[in-house]
Design a protein around this motif. Structure first.
Motif, PDB file in Angstrom:
ATOM      1  N   ASN A 100       0.870  -1.174   0.000  1.00 58.18           N
ATOM      2  CA  ASN A 100       0.000   0.000   0.000  1.00 58.18           C
ATOM      3  C   ASN A 100       0.904   1.221   0.000  1.00 58.18           C
ATOM      4  O   ASN A 100       1.673   1.432   0.943  1.00 58.18           O
ATOM      5  CB  ASN A 100      -0.901  -0.026   1.242  1.00 58.18           C
ATOM      6  CG  ASN A 100      -1.952   1.060   1.217  1.00 58.18           C
ATOM      7  OD1 ASN A 100      -1.723   2.177   1.675  1.00 58.18           O
ATOM      8  ND2 ASN A 100      -3.122   0.730   0.686  1.00 58.18           N
ATOM      9  N   GLU A 151      -7.072   3.379  -3.758  1.00 56.15           N
ATOM     10  CA  GLU A 151      -7.773   3.113  -2.497  1.00 56.15           C
ATOM     11  C   GLU A 151      -8.595   4.341  -2.100  1.00 56.15           C
ATOM     12  O   GLU A 151      -9.730   4.499  -2.526  1.00 56.15           O
ATOM     13  CB  GLU A 151      -6.777   2.723  -1.408  1.00 56.15           C
ATOM     14  CG  GLU A 151      -7.454   2.228  -0.133  1.00 56.15           C
ATOM     15  CD  GLU A 151      -6.443   1.893   0.950  1.00 56.15           C
ATOM     16  OE1 GLU A 151      -6.738   0.969   1.729  1.00 56.15           O
ATOM     17  OE2 GLU A 151      -5.391   2.549   1.040  1.00 56.15           O
ATOM     18  N   TRP A 321      -3.103   0.103  -3.918  1.00 57.39           N
ATOM     19  CA  TRP A 321      -2.594  -1.251  -3.662  1.00 57.39           C
ATOM     20  C   TRP A 321      -1.914  -1.795  -4.916  1.00 57.39           C
ATOM     21  O   TRP A 321      -2.520  -1.817  -5.990  1.00 57.39           O
ATOM     22  CB  TRP A 321      -3.737  -2.184  -3.279  1.00 57.39           C
ATOM     23  CG  TRP A 321      -4.192  -2.035  -1.864  1.00 57.39           C
ATOM     24  CD1 TRP A 321      -5.309  -1.382  -1.420  1.00 57.39           C
ATOM     25  CD2 TRP A 321      -3.544  -2.558  -0.701  1.00 57.39           C
ATOM     26  NE1 TRP A 321      -5.395  -1.455  -0.056  1.00 57.39           N
ATOM     27  CE2 TRP A 321      -4.332  -2.182   0.424  1.00 57.39           C
ATOM     28  CE3 TRP A 321      -2.394  -3.312  -0.496  1.00 57.39           C
ATOM     29  CZ2 TRP A 321      -3.987  -2.532   1.723  1.00 57.39           C
ATOM     30  CZ3 TRP A 321      -2.055  -3.660   0.808  1.00 57.39           C
ATOM     31  CH2 TRP A 321      -2.836  -3.276   1.901  1.00 57.39           C
ATOM     32  N   THR A 341     -10.632  -2.901  -2.315  1.00 57.78           N
ATOM     33  CA  THR A 341     -11.011  -1.704  -3.078  1.00 57.78           C
ATOM     34  C   THR A 341     -12.361  -1.824  -3.771  1.00 57.78           C
ATOM     35  O   THR A 341     -12.763  -0.888  -4.466  1.00 57.78           O
ATOM     36  CB  THR A 341      -9.945  -1.393  -4.143  1.00 57.78           C
ATOM     37  OG1 THR A 341      -9.761  -2.536  -5.001  1.00 57.78           O
ATOM     38  CG2 THR A 341      -8.614  -1.026  -3.503  1.00 57.78           C
ATOM     39  N   THR A 369     -13.672   7.244  -0.741  1.00 60.51           N
ATOM     40  CA  THR A 369     -12.934   6.202  -1.441  1.00 60.51           C
ATOM     41  C   THR A 369     -12.615   6.663  -2.857  1.00 60.51           C
ATOM     42  O   THR A 369     -13.138   7.665  -3.339  1.00 60.51           O
ATOM     43  CB  THR A 369     -13.765   4.910  -1.509  1.00 60.51           C
ATOM     44  OG1 THR A 369     -14.685   4.978  -2.611  1.00 60.51           O
ATOM     45  CG2 THR A 369     -14.538   4.675  -0.228  1.00 60.51           C
TER      46      THR A 369
END
Length: 454
Positions: A100, A151, A321, A341, A369
């Protein structure tokens, strides 16, 4: 190769555009359920993330993966992303299975070949890259290939103190934020002094870190759309730096400005807005969550940043990610990053946060998000009637997200950022003129980009 990356990592910080070709698309994964088309089992290690150290948004998503794939054993570094430890892990011969990392710096790792292209992963999980915001996808895409799944989405907006504006005879809802002369005049009126003592900063331009925002507003992006050409020497960038840095003068100069700002209770109930120590600044939208926690009734207006031609926009970034090229369990890693996600997982996590906030009778500002479909559900009804200022703030953020601009992936992301940040700091401390400092920074950045792209 890894030795060179380790050297570059000493300059790399996890920080915060143009259009680029969209990544390949398929249907499914990011939109809804995350059941994988392949067997998912075995050990998995995620770098730059934590379960024990994470909040409920992290835990719910990880728990969902563990429930769906009980034969996989996922563990975490329990830390944020740090460049040097990540590269050391790659060099050790035991790379993590997924990482990440900030989207602003991902181009460095794509250029060096240490991240796997996600073509196979997208096909495996049926991921529709179209559900992610365009600005987020652009940051993880090189030559039409996606190398990570976005993300969170972080946006920059104006936060204005209503009492400060009203005291100065200004309207925070109608002030023309596209007019730099109007901003400069408002800064003078909003700054409050008692003799030689500074009591309130008018407008904080958020330098050095927000120079890209001011440059975009001046129609002068600081790097080319493909991330290969530094544009720091452009006259529009120097003009943006000269103007934004000039906003410090009403407070008595940068030193007095910083000395006063250092006294703020930034994360407390006596924060700069509650204590009438700041009238306005552009900031990341996450700070609204801070205010919701400590000053839920704070009297603010939130406005989008605007270009000088009056176009609302925002600077977007966040984490993503990715899967290292030498990961030992890439199929399972793919299932994990897809789960983390996709819309269904996000919605489940946001529902728990809503429940917790409602139980505590605290305002719930949602979860921003990078997945459009998730956001449509998460923000459908936050029940913010008791906090109209926060309700207006959230809607402003949502309205501007589709107008996000982002720093494109550059093979020398760290060196590029270091170059322009150093130039801004030099100007702010009186060590140089904007045009000359940025010209030197441009040469430094371009040399780094060309060396990294070889």
């Amino acid at each position: 190769l890894l030795v060179a990356l380790l050297t570059a990592a000493l300059l790399l910080a996890a920080c915060g555009g143009g259009e680029e070709e969209a990544a390949p698309q398929a249907s499914g994964g990011a939109s809804g359920g995350s059941e994988s088309a392949v067997e998912v089992s075995g050990p998995l290690f995620a770098f730059g993330f934590g379960y024990e150290s994470g909040d409920e948004i992290a835990k719910v998503r990880i728990d969902r993966f563990r429930e769906e794939y009980p034969d996989a054993n996922v563990t975490f570094s329990e830390s944020g992303f740090e460049a040097q430890p990540f590269l050391s892990a790659l060099a050790s011969g035991e790379p993590p299975d997924m990482v990440n990392m900030p989207r602003n710096t991902i181009g460095t790792y794509i250029a060096r070949g240490v991240l796997a292209p996600l073509d196979d992963c997208i096909a495996q999980e049926g991921i529709d890259m179209g559900v992610f915001y365009d600005s987020a996808v652009q940051q993880v895409t090189v030559d039409g290939t996606a190398y990570a799944l976005p993300e969170f989405l972080n946006s920059r907006i104006w936060i204005l103190s209503n009492p400060a504006f009203e005291e100065a005879g200004l309207d925070p809802e109608t002030i023309d934020l596209s007019d730099w002369d109007a901003i400069a005049d408002a800064n003078e009126q909003l700054t409050k002094m008692s003799g030689n003592r500074l009591n309130r900063i008018g407008i904080d331009p958020k330098l050095p870190e927000f120079l890209p925002l001011w440059a975009w507003a001046n129609d002068s992006p600081m790097i080319s759309e493909d991330g290969l050409q530094s544009q720091l020497e452009a006259p529009g960038v120097a003009e943006a730096l000269e103007f934004s840095n000039g906003l410090h003068e009403a407070a008595g100069g940068r030193t007095k400005f910083l000395d006063f700002r250092d006294t703020w209770d930034f994360f407390g109930e006596d924060n700069q807005f509650a204590a009438d120590q700041l009238a306005a600044n552009p900031f990341e939208q996450w700070y609204l969550n801070v205010l919701a926690d400590v000053s839920p009734n704070v009297d603010i207006t939130v406005r989008p940043f605007e270009t000088r031609s009056g176009e609302p926009f925002t600077w977007s970034d966040g984490n993503a990610w990715a899967i290292p090229a030498e990961a030992s369990n890439p199929e399972a890693a793919c299932a994990f990053i897809s789960t983390m996600t996709n819309a269904e997982t996000w919605i489940e996590a946001a529902e728990l946060r809503t429940k917790n906030r409602n139980q505590d009778k605290e305002p719930n500002l949602g979860v921003y998000t990078a997945n459009r479909e998730a956001d449509e559900v998460i923000f459908e009804d936050l029940k913010l009637d008791k906090w109209p200022n926060l309700e207006q703030a959230v809607q402003t953020v949502l309205d501007v997200q589709e107008s996000g601009r982002s720093i494109p992936p550059s093979p020398a992301a760290a060196a590029y950022e270091t170059a322009w940040t150093t130039a801004v700091n030099e100007v702010m401390t009186g060590g140089g003129e904007p045009a000359a400092a940025l010209q030197a920074a441009d040469q430094e950045a371009q040399e780094a980009i060309e060396a990294a792209a070889r």
